[in-house]
Design a protein around this motif. Structure first.
Motif, PDB file in Angstrom:
ATOM      1  N   LEU A   1       0.788  -1.061   0.182  1.00 14.04           N
ATOM      2  CA  LEU A   1       0.223  -0.091   0.113  1.00 14.04           C
ATOM      3  C   LEU A   1       0.892   1.388  -0.047  1.00 14.04           C
ATOM      4  N   VAL A   2       1.956   1.175   0.746  1.00 17.34           N
ATOM      5  CA  VAL A   2       2.813   2.377   0.806  1.00 17.34           C
ATOM      6  C   VAL A   2       3.446   2.570  -0.469  1.00 17.34           C
ATOM      7  N   ASP A   3       3.791   1.577  -1.180  1.00 20.85           N
ATOM      8  CA  ASP A   3       4.440   1.618  -2.587  1.00 20.85           C
ATOM      9  C   ASP A   3       3.455   2.466  -3.521  1.00 20.85           C
ATOM     10  N   TRP A   4       2.374   1.961  -3.562  1.00 21.08           N
ATOM     11  CA  TRP A   4       1.024   2.151  -4.320  1.00 21.08           C
ATOM     12  C   TRP A   4       0.719   3.690  -4.067  1.00 21.08           C
ATOM     13  N   VAL A   5       0.697   4.068  -2.723  1.00 24.32           N
ATOM     14  CA  VAL A   5       0.401   5.458  -2.532  1.00 24.32           C
ATOM     15  C   VAL A   5       1.680   6.524  -3.082  1.00 24.32           C
ATOM     16  N   ASP A   6       2.872   5.946  -2.860  1.00 21.75           N
ATOM     17  CA  ASP A   6       4.022   6.672  -3.300  1.00 21.75           C
ATOM     18  C   ASP A   6       3.956   6.859  -4.850  1.00 21.75           C
ATOM     19  N   ARG A   7       3.834   5.861  -5.331  1.00 17.55           N
ATOM     20  CA  ARG A   7       3.462   5.684  -7.036  1.00 17.55           C
ATOM     21  C   ARG A   7       2.475   6.470  -7.672  1.00 17.55           C
ATOM     22  N   THR A   8       1.018   6.391  -7.011  1.00 20.46           N
ATOM     23  CA  THR A   8       0.131   6.812  -7.790  1.00 20.46           C
ATOM     24  C   THR A   8      -0.342   8.295  -6.978  1.00 20.46           C
ATOM     25  N   VAL A   9      -0.286   8.475  -5.738  1.00 20.60           N
ATOM     26  CA  VAL A   9      -0.738   9.561  -5.267  1.00 20.60           C
ATOM     27  C   VAL A   9       0.231  10.514  -4.797  1.00 20.60           C
ATOM     28  N   THR A  10       1.207  10.590  -3.926  1.00 20.51           N
ATOM     29  CA  THR A  10       2.152  11.297  -3.561  1.00 20.51           C
ATOM     30  C   THR A  10       2.910  11.844  -4.535  1.00 20.51           C
ATOM     31  N   SER A  11       3.522  11.082  -5.505  1.00 20.29           N
ATOM     32  CA  SER A  11       4.338  11.530  -6.503  1.00 20.29           C
ATOM     33  C   SER A  11       3.900  12.448  -7.554  1.00 20.29           C
ATOM     34  N   MET A  12       2.419  12.393  -7.703  1.00 17.59           N
ATOM     35  CA  MET A  12       1.547  13.166  -8.589  1.00 17.59           C
ATOM     36  C   MET A  12       0.832  14.369  -7.880  1.00 17.59           C
ATOM     37  N   ILE A  13       0.972  14.523  -6.666  1.00 23.61           N
ATOM     38  CA  ILE A  13       0.115  15.346  -5.985  1.00 23.61           C
ATOM     39  C   ILE A  13       1.306  16.251  -5.336  1.00 23.61           C
ATOM     40  N   ALA A  14       0.962  17.809  -5.738  1.00 27.03           N
ATOM     41  CA  ALA A  14       1.887  18.811  -4.971  1.00 27.03           C
ATOM     42  C   ALA A  14       0.876  19.572  -4.396  1.00 27.03           C
ATOM     43  N   ARG A  15       0.749  19.913  -3.081  1.00 24.20           N
ATOM     44  CA  ARG A  15      -0.008  20.739  -2.536  1.00 24.20           C
ATOM     45  C   ARG A  15       0.893  21.545  -1.318  1.00 24.20           C
TER      46      ARG A  15
END
Length: 168
Positions: free
Chosen positions: A65-79
């Motif tokens: 899940l951490v890997d998925w969040v890193d790849r899919t969410v946090t790497s693409m979101i800049a807030r």
């Protein structure tokens, strides 16, 4: 009117773009880790499946899940983390965040392969509401001592669970 490019070429171009974004994100994350912590984060600091189990999510592989969040969410979101928005860099220690991200990943698994507007729907109906809740001033990271905004290195204290009473 231009003729559409062959699908194989488009897929190859998209794949190359994703690879470039991944490389850039990894580089930026390493630089940020060095800035905040003085040393890059090692793989040993990542959660593993054996160390984390969460009531209703017993079979959850937290590392995946951490890997998925890193790849899919946090790497693409800049807030920008200004005002009342908060984030925890060790979000996997917050049960609510794990629960929400696992639900988000499940929706991703259903919608990502679909053609057309499916990704837009995933963003609008799943990702955006999830981020609003997680980053909210009353979200699970609200009182987190590890908020990156303050670059605190104090002990990590997730918000406690809601009080409950047994039905006896």
């Amino acid at each position: 009117m231009t003729t559409p490019e062959p699908p194989d070429r488009l897929v190859a171009e998209l794949y190359a773009r994703v690879q470039a974004l991944e490389a850039w994100r990894t580089h930026q994350s390493d630089l940020l880790d060095e800035l905040i912590n003085g040393v890059p984060q090692s793989d040993d600091e990542r959660p593993d499946q054996a160390a984390h189990s969460d009531g209703g999510l017993d079979d959850l592989d937290v590392g995946a899940l951490v890997d998925w969040v890193d790849r899919t969410v946090t790497s693409m979101i800049a807030r920008p983390l200004r005002g009342e928005l908060t984030w925890c860099p060790i979000w996997w220690e917050h049960p609510e965040a794990v629960f929400r991200f696992e639900a988000l990943r499940s929706a991703w698994g259903e919608l990502a392969p679909e053609p057309g507007a499916a990704m837009s729907i995933w963003i609008r109906d799943h990702l955006d509401p999830c981020l609003r809740e997680l980053l909210s001033p009353i979200g699970p990271f609200a009182d987190c001592a590890h908020n990156e905004r303050y670059r605190s290195i104090t002990a990590h204290t997730p918000v406690p669970m809601l009080p409950v009473r047994s039905r006896e």
